[in-house]
Design a protein around this motif. Structure first.
Motif, PDB file in Angstrom:
ATOM      1  N   SER B  31       7.757   0.918 -17.897  1.00 23.30           N
ATOM      2  CA  SER B  31       6.849   0.424 -16.856  1.00 23.30           C
ATOM      3  C   SER B  31       6.623   1.466 -15.776  1.00 23.30           C
ATOM      4  O   SER B  31       7.568   2.136 -15.342  1.00 23.30           O
ATOM      5  N   LEU B  32       5.376   1.567 -15.333  1.00 24.82           N
ATOM      6  CA  LEU B  32       5.039   2.504 -14.254  1.00 24.82           C
ATOM      7  C   LEU B  32       4.046   1.827 -13.320  1.00 24.82           C
ATOM      8  O   LEU B  32       3.060   1.230 -13.774  1.00 24.82           O
ATOM      9  N   PHE B  33       4.332   1.910 -12.039  1.00 21.27           N
ATOM     10  CA  PHE B  33       3.506   1.284 -11.007  1.00 21.27           C
ATOM     11  C   PHE B  33       3.036   2.342 -10.016  1.00 21.27           C
ATOM     12  O   PHE B  33       3.755   3.285  -9.702  1.00 21.27           O
ATOM     13  N   TRP B  34       1.842   2.125  -9.483  1.00 18.65           N
ATOM     14  CA  TRP B  34       1.360   2.881  -8.332  1.00 18.65           C
ATOM     15  C   TRP B  34       1.187   1.918  -7.160  1.00 18.65           C
ATOM     16  O   TRP B  34       0.650   0.813  -7.322  1.00 18.65           O
ATOM     17  N   TYR B  35       1.652   2.375  -5.995  1.00 14.64           N
ATOM     18  CA  TYR B  35       1.509   1.624  -4.749  1.00 14.64           C
ATOM     19  C   TYR B  35       0.867   2.514  -3.689  1.00 14.64           C
ATOM     20  O   TYR B  35       1.039   3.730  -3.696  1.00 14.64           O
ATOM     21  N   GLN B  36       0.163   1.880  -2.764  1.00 10.15           N
ATOM     22  CA  GLN B  36      -0.414   2.586  -1.620  1.00 10.15           C
ATOM     23  C   GLN B  36       0.283   2.087  -0.358  1.00 10.15           C
ATOM     24  O   GLN B  36       0.393   0.875  -0.140  1.00 10.15           O
ATOM     25  N   GLN B  37       0.759   3.008   0.473  1.00 13.76           N
ATOM     26  CA  GLN B  37       1.475   2.637   1.686  1.00 13.76           C
ATOM     27  C   GLN B  37       0.793   3.252   2.892  1.00 13.76           C
ATOM     28  O   GLN B  37       0.897   4.463   3.126  1.00 13.76           O
ATOM     29  N   ALA B  38       0.111   2.429   3.657  1.00 17.23           N
ATOM     30  CA  ALA B  38      -0.504   2.894   4.908  1.00 17.23           C
ATOM     31  C   ALA B  38       0.591   3.105   5.939  1.00 17.23           C
ATOM     32  O   ALA B  38       1.675   2.532   5.854  1.00 17.23           O
ATOM     33  N   LEU B  39       0.292   3.897   6.943  1.00 19.10           N
ATOM     34  CA  LEU B  39       1.272   4.251   7.962  1.00 19.10           C
ATOM     35  C   LEU B  39       1.855   3.011   8.629  1.00 19.10           C
ATOM     36  O   LEU B  39       1.121   2.155   9.115  1.00 19.10           O
ATOM     37  N   GLY B  40       3.185   2.899   8.605  1.00 14.00           N
ATOM     38  CA  GLY B  40       3.855   1.795   9.267  1.00 14.00           C
ATOM     39  C   GLY B  40       3.752   0.462   8.564  1.00 14.00           C
ATOM     40  O   GLY B  40       4.107  -0.579   9.128  1.00 14.00           O
ATOM     41  N   GLN B  41       3.291   0.472   7.317  1.00 16.29           N
ATOM     42  CA  GLN B  41       3.101  -0.768   6.565  1.00 16.29           C
ATOM     43  C   GLN B  41       3.948  -0.774   5.299  1.00 16.29           C
ATOM     44  O   GLN B  41       4.503   0.252   4.897  1.00 16.29           O
ATOM     45  N   GLY B  42       4.013  -1.949   4.668  1.00 19.82           N
ATOM     46  CA  GLY B  42       4.681  -2.032   3.383  1.00 19.82           C
ATOM     47  C   GLY B  42       3.766  -1.566   2.264  1.00 19.82           C
ATOM     48  O   GLY B  42       2.542  -1.585   2.401  1.00 19.82           O
ATOM     49  N   PRO B  43       4.355  -1.135   1.159  1.00 15.54           N
ATOM     50  CA  PRO B  43       3.538  -0.694   0.027  1.00 15.54           C
ATOM     51  C   PRO B  43       2.701  -1.843  -0.536  1.00 15.54           C
ATOM     52  O   PRO B  43       3.148  -2.983  -0.583  1.00 15.54           O
ATOM     53  N   GLU B  44       1.499  -1.476  -0.983  1.00 17.44           N
ATOM     54  CA  GLU B  44       0.610  -2.456  -1.616  1.00 17.44           C
ATOM     55  C   GLU B  44       0.338  -2.001  -3.046  1.00 17.44           C
ATOM     56  O   GLU B  44       0.034  -0.834  -3.287  1.00 17.44           O
ATOM     57  N   PHE B  45       0.417  -2.945  -3.965  1.00 19.42           N
ATOM     58  CA  PHE B  45       0.249  -2.667  -5.387  1.00 19.42           C
ATOM     59  C   PHE B  45      -1.154  -2.156  -5.685  1.00 19.42           C
ATOM     60  O   PHE B  45      -2.155  -2.677  -5.185  1.00 19.42           O
TER      61      PHE B  45
END
Lengths: 117, 117
Positions: B31-45
């Protein structure tokens, strides 16, 4: 959809003392997994502790323990004997079912923990 | 190395440029996931792969975002015609996948920090 809420943007604690980070979540699932991840500054995220919802016993890992209240949908992290190396961003996260492929983590916004000497 | 490796660690792009971010997961992880994490926020799928198959891309914010994992190991996240709102840390995570003993733990890389000017 599942949501995870961390209501404490920042916390600080003196070295050797105990601190508790709060997390609440919302789901209609009956079985799921909850996690606390730690993200030190400019370093990769690592797992601190996990809890399976069908287990009533609270998980513990050395100085880290959780208070899991399923009915209240609450999952707090207690850090005992805080150390300078515990300084990091802590994320609470929810996963629907770890026994299936591809179930993604849903993260809270995080709590910055600063341990002071 | 034994962990998840991401490159580049830092990328500065001018608005409108295309970028490619690479993830080398732990060997053997399904399994491989990509997440995006904006500054000061939690990662988003963003997206999920099981081996070479992209089974979930529901989190990709627009058709400018494209991910692939052609041989079931290394993955590339491509962003075309970058915009300022794409500025974030892009995290890759892998896991062994369900094999009767999956704990649900994801193993994260250090991330690729993208800044779009």
């Amino acid at each position: 959809a599942q949501t995870v809420t961390q209501s404490q943007p920042e916390m600080s604690v003196q070295e050797a003392e105990t601190v508790t980070l709060s997390c609440t979540y919302d789901t209609s699932e009956s079985n799921y997994y909850l996690f606390w991840y730690k993200q030190p500054p400019s370093r990769q995220m690592i797992l601190v502790i996990r809890q399976e919802a069908y287990k009533q016993q609270n998980a513990t890992e050395n100085r880290f323990s959780v208070n899991f209240q399923k009915a209240a949908k609450s999952f707090s992290l207690k850090i005992s004997d805080s150390q300078l190396g515990d300084t990091a961003m802590y994320f609470c996260a929810f996963m629907k079912d770890a026994m299936e492929y591809g179930n993604k983590l849903v993260f809270g916004a995080g709590t910055i923990l600063r341990v002071k000497s | 190395g034994a962990g998840v490796s991401q490159s580049p660690r830092y990328k500065v792009a001018k608005r409108g440029q295309d970028v490619a971010l690479r993830c080398d997961p732990i060997s053997g992880h399904v399994s491989l996931f990509w997440y995006q994490q904006a500054l000061g926020q939690g990662p988003e799928f963003l997206t999920y792969f099981q081996n070479e198959a992209q089974l979930d891309k529901s989190g990709l914010p627009s058709d400018r975002f494209f991910a692939e994992r052609p041989e079931g190991s290394v993955s590339t996240l491509k962003i075309q015609r970058t915009q300022q709102e794409d500025s974030a840390v892009y995290l890759c995570a892998s896991s062994p996948g369900y094999s009767g003993g999956n704990t649900g733990e994801l193993f994260f890389g250090e991330g690729s920090r993208l800044t779009v000017l």
